[in-house]
Design a protein around this motif. Structure first.
Motif, PDB file in Angstrom:
ATOM      1  N   ARG A 136      15.001  53.614   0.145  1.00 22.32           N
ATOM      2  CA  ARG A 136      15.782  52.565  -0.514  1.00 22.32           C
ATOM      3  C   ARG A 136      15.330  51.215   0.033  1.00 22.32           C
ATOM      4  NH1 ARG A 136      20.257  49.806   1.029  1.00 22.32           N
ATOM      5  NH2 ARG A 136      21.693  49.015  -0.564  1.00 22.32           N
ATOM      6  N   PHE A 137      15.094  50.271  -0.867  1.00 21.20           N
ATOM      7  CA  PHE A 137      14.685  48.920  -0.491  1.00 21.20           C
ATOM      8  C   PHE A 137      15.812  47.937  -0.780  1.00 21.20           C
ATOM      9  CE2 PHE A 137      10.632  50.870  -0.289  1.00 21.20           C
ATOM     10  CZ  PHE A 137       9.777  50.021   0.406  1.00 21.20           C
ATOM     11  N   GLU A 138      15.974  46.980   0.106  1.00 25.11           N
ATOM     12  CA  GLU A 138      16.955  45.918  -0.092  1.00 25.11           C
ATOM     13  C   GLU A 138      16.221  44.631  -0.460  1.00 25.11           C
ATOM     14  OE1 GLU A 138      19.377  45.859   3.445  1.00 25.11           O
ATOM     15  OE2 GLU A 138      20.695  47.407   2.592  1.00 25.11           O
ATOM     16  N   GLY A 145      20.496  39.152  -6.783  1.00 21.92           N
ATOM     17  CA  GLY A 145      21.672  39.674  -7.453  1.00 21.92           C
ATOM     18  C   GLY A 145      21.383  40.931  -8.243  1.00 21.92           C
ATOM     19  N   HIS A 146      22.297  41.248  -9.162  1.00 18.99           N
ATOM     20  CA  HIS A 146      22.203  42.505  -9.898  1.00 18.99           C
ATOM     21  C   HIS A 146      20.938  42.590 -10.748  1.00 18.99           C
ATOM     22  CE1 HIS A 146      23.579  46.099 -11.929  1.00 18.99           C
ATOM     23  NE2 HIS A 146      23.397  45.516 -13.096  1.00 18.99           N
ATOM     24  N   ALA A 147      20.558  41.505 -11.383  1.00 17.56           N
ATOM     25  CA  ALA A 147      19.414  41.524 -12.294  1.00 17.56           C
ATOM     26  C   ALA A 147      18.072  41.489 -11.572  1.00 17.56           C
ATOM     27  CB  ALA A 147      19.504  40.355 -13.273  1.00 17.56           C
ATOM     28  N   LEU A 148      18.077  41.232 -10.273  1.00 15.03           N
ATOM     29  CA  LEU A 148      16.848  41.190  -9.472  1.00 15.03           C
ATOM     30  C   LEU A 148      15.851  40.176 -10.038  1.00 15.03           C
ATOM     31  CD1 LEU A 148      16.428  45.037  -8.909  1.00 15.03           C
ATOM     32  CD2 LEU A 148      17.342  43.372  -7.286  1.00 15.03           C
ATOM     33  N   ARG A 149      16.355  39.012 -10.416  1.00 20.63           N
ATOM     34  CA  ARG A 149      15.492  37.989 -11.021  1.00 20.63           C
ATOM     35  C   ARG A 149      14.825  37.091  -9.979  1.00 20.63           C
ATOM     36  NH1 ARG A 149      19.996  37.082 -14.715  1.00 20.63           N
ATOM     37  NH2 ARG A 149      19.623  38.162 -16.690  1.00 20.63           N
ATOM     38  N   GLN A 150      15.501  36.887  -8.849  1.00 18.70           N
ATOM     39  CA  GLN A 150      15.005  35.921  -7.878  1.00 18.70           C
ATOM     40  C   GLN A 150      13.643  36.342  -7.308  1.00 18.70           C
ATOM     41  OE1 GLN A 150      17.908  34.627  -5.031  1.00 18.70           O
ATOM     42  NE2 GLN A 150      16.373  33.897  -3.583  1.00 18.70           N
ATOM     43  N   HIS A 151      13.472  37.645  -7.128  1.00 20.03           N
ATOM     44  CA  HIS A 151      12.209  38.174  -6.602  1.00 20.03           C
ATOM     45  C   HIS A 151      11.575  39.103  -7.639  1.00 20.03           C
ATOM     46  CE1 HIS A 151      13.133  36.441  -2.700  1.00 20.03           C
ATOM     47  NE2 HIS A 151      14.353  36.956  -2.808  1.00 20.03           N
ATOM     48  N   HIS A 152      11.515  38.614  -8.854  1.00 21.32           N
ATOM     49  CA  HIS A 152      11.100  39.405 -10.003  1.00 21.32           C
ATOM     50  C   HIS A 152       9.711  40.019  -9.818  1.00 21.32           C
ATOM     51  CE1 HIS A 152      11.075  40.569 -14.227  1.00 21.32           C
ATOM     52  NE2 HIS A 152       9.899  39.999 -14.371  1.00 21.32           N
ATOM     53  N   ASP A 153       8.738  39.222  -9.382  1.00 21.11           N
ATOM     54  CA  ASP A 153       7.367  39.721  -9.238  1.00 21.11           C
ATOM     55  C   ASP A 153       7.282  40.824  -8.197  1.00 21.11           C
ATOM     56  OD1 ASP A 153       6.549  37.927 -11.151  1.00 21.11           O
ATOM     57  OD2 ASP A 153       5.678  36.495  -9.745  1.00 21.11           O
ATOM     58  N   GLU A 154       7.967  40.627  -7.073  1.00 21.45           N
ATOM     59  CA  GLU A 154       7.930  41.644  -6.021  1.00 21.45           C
ATOM     60  C   GLU A 154       8.616  42.932  -6.483  1.00 21.45           C
ATOM     61  OE1 GLU A 154       7.722  37.695  -3.814  1.00 21.45           O
ATOM     62  OE2 GLU A 154       8.726  38.498  -5.586  1.00 21.45           O
ATOM     63  N   VAL A 155       9.711  42.793  -7.213  1.00 19.15           N
ATOM     64  CA  VAL A 155      10.431  43.963  -7.721  1.00 19.15           C
ATOM     65  C   VAL A 155       9.538  44.777  -8.661  1.00 19.15           C
ATOM     66  CG1 VAL A 155      12.293  44.647  -9.290  1.00 19.15           C
ATOM     67  CG2 VAL A 155      12.756  43.069  -7.401  1.00 19.15           C
ATOM     68  N   VAL A 214       6.021  51.449   1.219  1.00 22.12           N
ATOM     69  CA  VAL A 214       6.668  52.587   0.554  1.00 22.12           C
ATOM     70  C   VAL A 214       6.465  53.860   1.367  1.00 22.12           C
ATOM     71  CG1 VAL A 214       6.681  54.024  -1.515  1.00 22.12           C
ATOM     72  CG2 VAL A 214       6.513  51.539  -1.728  1.00 22.12           C
ATOM     73  N   ALA A 215       5.253  54.081   1.845  1.00 26.03           N
ATOM     74  CA  ALA A 215       4.988  55.266   2.664  1.00 26.03           C
ATOM     75  C   ALA A 215       5.854  55.252   3.922  1.00 26.03           C
ATOM     76  CB  ALA A 215       3.506  55.330   3.023  1.00 26.03           C
ATOM     77  N   ASP A 216       5.975  54.086   4.545  1.00 26.43           N
ATOM     78  CA  ASP A 216       6.795  53.980   5.751  1.00 26.43           C
ATOM     79  C   ASP A 216       8.266  54.227   5.448  1.00 26.43           C
ATOM     80  OD1 ASP A 216       4.555  53.417   7.228  1.00 26.43           O
ATOM     81  OD2 ASP A 216       4.978  51.274   7.464  1.00 26.43           O
ATOM     82  N   ALA A 217       8.739  53.695   4.326  1.00 24.94           N
ATOM     83  CA  ALA A 217      10.149  53.881   3.965  1.00 24.94           C
ATOM     84  C   ALA A 217      10.459  55.348   3.699  1.00 24.94           C
ATOM     85  CB  ALA A 217      10.486  53.036   2.736  1.00 24.94           C
ATOM     86  N   LEU A 218       9.560  56.047   3.031  1.00 25.14           N
ATOM     87  CA  LEU A 218       9.773  57.470   2.757  1.00 25.14           C
ATOM     88  C   LEU A 218       9.768  58.292   4.038  1.00 25.14           C
ATOM     89  CD1 LEU A 218       7.562  57.876  -0.434  1.00 25.14           C
ATOM     90  CD2 LEU A 218      10.037  58.212  -0.331  1.00 25.14           C
ATOM     91  N   ALA A 219       8.938  57.889   4.992  1.00 25.21           N
ATOM     92  CA  ALA A 219       8.799  58.663   6.229  1.00 25.21           C
ATOM     93  C   ALA A 219       9.868  58.340   7.260  1.00 25.21           C
ATOM     94  CB  ALA A 219       7.414  58.428   6.835  1.00 25.21           C
ATOM     95  N   ALA A 220      10.449  57.142   7.192  1.00 29.34           N
ATOM     96  CA  ALA A 220      11.376  56.694   8.237  1.00 29.34           C
ATOM     97  C   ALA A 220      12.723  57.390   8.121  1.00 29.34           C
ATOM     98  CB  ALA A 220      11.567  55.180   8.152  1.00 29.34           C
ATOM     99  N   PRO A 221      13.355  57.682   9.245  1.00 29.59           N
ATOM    100  CA  PRO A 221      14.702  58.261   9.213  1.00 29.59           C
ATOM    101  C   PRO A 221      15.731  57.185   8.878  1.00 29.59           C
ATOM    102  CG  PRO A 221      14.052  57.832  11.471  1.00 29.59           C
ATOM    103  CD  PRO A 221      12.855  57.494  10.622  1.00 29.59           C
ATOM    104  N   PRO A 248      13.461  46.190   3.911  1.00 32.25           N
ATOM    105  CA  PRO A 248      13.446  44.907   3.189  1.00 32.25           C
ATOM    106  C   PRO A 248      12.226  44.803   2.284  1.00 32.25           C
ATOM    107  CG  PRO A 248      12.774  44.597   5.464  1.00 32.25           C
ATOM    108  CD  PRO A 248      13.202  46.031   5.348  1.00 32.25           C
ATOM    109  N   LEU A 249      12.433  44.300   1.089  1.00 29.39           N
ATOM    110  CA  LEU A 249      11.311  44.026   0.189  1.00 29.39           C
ATOM    111  C   LEU A 249      10.735  42.675   0.584  1.00 29.39           C
ATOM    112  CD1 LEU A 249       9.543  44.698  -2.232  1.00 29.39           C
ATOM    113  CD2 LEU A 249      11.286  43.700  -3.719  1.00 29.39           C
ATOM    114  N   ALA A 250       9.543  42.695   1.116  1.00 28.50           N
ATOM    115  CA  ALA A 250       8.952  41.484   1.669  1.00 28.50           C
ATOM    116  C   ALA A 250       8.544  40.519   0.570  1.00 28.50           C
ATOM    117  CB  ALA A 250       7.732  41.837   2.519  1.00 28.50           C
ATOM    118  N   ALA A 251       8.702  39.232   0.846  1.00 30.51           N
ATOM    119  CA  ALA A 251       8.221  38.201  -0.079  1.00 30.51           C
ATOM    120  C   ALA A 251       6.723  38.339  -0.245  1.00 30.51           C
ATOM    121  CB  ALA A 251       8.566  36.817   0.468  1.00 30.51           C
ATOM    122  N   GLY A 252       6.263  38.277  -1.489  1.00 27.47           N
ATOM    123  CA  GLY A 252       4.849  38.415  -1.766  1.00 27.47           C
ATOM    124  C   GLY A 252       4.370  39.839  -1.867  1.00 27.47           C
ATOM    125  N   PHE A 253       5.276  40.814  -1.832  1.00 26.56           N
ATOM    126  CA  PHE A 253       4.857  42.210  -1.948  1.00 26.56           C
ATOM    127  C   PHE A 253       4.025  42.408  -3.209  1.00 26.56           C
ATOM    128  CE2 PHE A 253       5.219  46.493  -3.578  1.00 26.56           C
ATOM    129  CZ  PHE A 253       5.025  47.280  -2.465  1.00 26.56           C
TER     130      PHE A 253
END
Length: 239
Positions: free
Chosen positions: A175-177, A182-192, A213-220, A228-233
């Motif tokens: 899960r990424f934060e 907000g709900h529409a995820l517009r502020q970081h649209h490109d990264e999303v 993504v690989a790290d998030a799947l593997a992490a407990p 966190p979804l990094a700026a510029g992802f």
């Protein structure tokens, strides 16, 4: 359909994109909800079409979830049946936003589904006073949820709690934060959109996941569920 397979080309996988809906309604699906999900569908199509990715936006019978009838999830399962009928044995990803995110999670038990992308999922019944949202259908699937931390419509804590329960039975859950979004995820649209493409193409076309993504799947938990979804992802992933 957003993308069609080229004549004679092999289909690598199919994405069923699920718009949001309304809690209770028998009205026809909302054109606005359909329009709002198109950028996701088109982004996935651009990223995956050269490798045989097919993208369909699901048109529900009506716009309402409608309690225990869970009509949007039932329509997602019907759409997965149609994929099997039309394309045969190909992997399917259910990708939804809002109520479509809940439909994607709920319909994940379909045999053709290998992955789920749930964006800002609507999960009002995940509170302690109600019947817990089921998670066993997620077993064996690749699952990524993403949620804006400032979502005023769908409480991000509910998706965290669902992801926490899902992780216990399915290690391939993350899960990424999206901080300050907000709900529409517009502020970081490109990264999303970049994160969505990275996950879907990795799940369906066997591309290597990006390091986050690989790290998030593997992490407990909680690390892999509060990534966190990094700026510029995604910028470094572009050719």
């Amino acid at each position: 359909m957003i993308t069609a397979p080229a004549a004679g080309s092999a289909i690598g996988g199919v994405v069923l994109v699920l718009p949001t809906g309304e809690p209770v309604s028998t009205r026809r699906p909302s054109p606005l909800a359909y329009a709002r999900i198109l950028p996701l569908a088109r982004s996935l199509a651009r990223a995956g079409a050269p490798e045989g990715l097919v993208v369909h936006v699901v048109h529900y019978r009506s716009r309402g979830w409608n309690g225990t009838d869970a009509h949007l999830a039932a329509d997602a399962e019907w759409a997965a049946d149609e994929v099997v009928r039309r394309y045969g044995d190909v992997p399917v990803c259910l990708a939804g936003h809002g109520m479509g995110g809940r439909a994607a999670l709920r319909a994940a038990g379909h045999p053709a589904v290998n992955s789920v992308l749930a964006m800002s999922p609507w999960l009002p019944e995940c509170d302690r006073a109600a019947e817990p949202e089921p998670v066993r259908q997620l077993t064996g699937r690749q699952v990524l949820m993403m949620h804006g931390t400032n979502d005023a419509l769908c409480d991000p804590d509910l998706s965290y709690r669902l992801a926490e329960r899902a992780k216990k039975i399915n290690r391939d859950t993350c899960r990424f934060e999206v901080h300050s979004d907000g709900h529409a995820l517009r502020q970081h649209h490109d990264e999303v959109l970049a994160l969505a493409s990275d996950f879907v193409l990795g799940a369906l076309l066997s591309r290597a996941y990006s390091r986050p993504v690989a790290d998030a799947l593997a992490a407990p938990p909680p690390l892999g569920l509060r990534m966190p979804l990094a700026a510029g992802f995604g910028r470094s992933l572009r050719p």
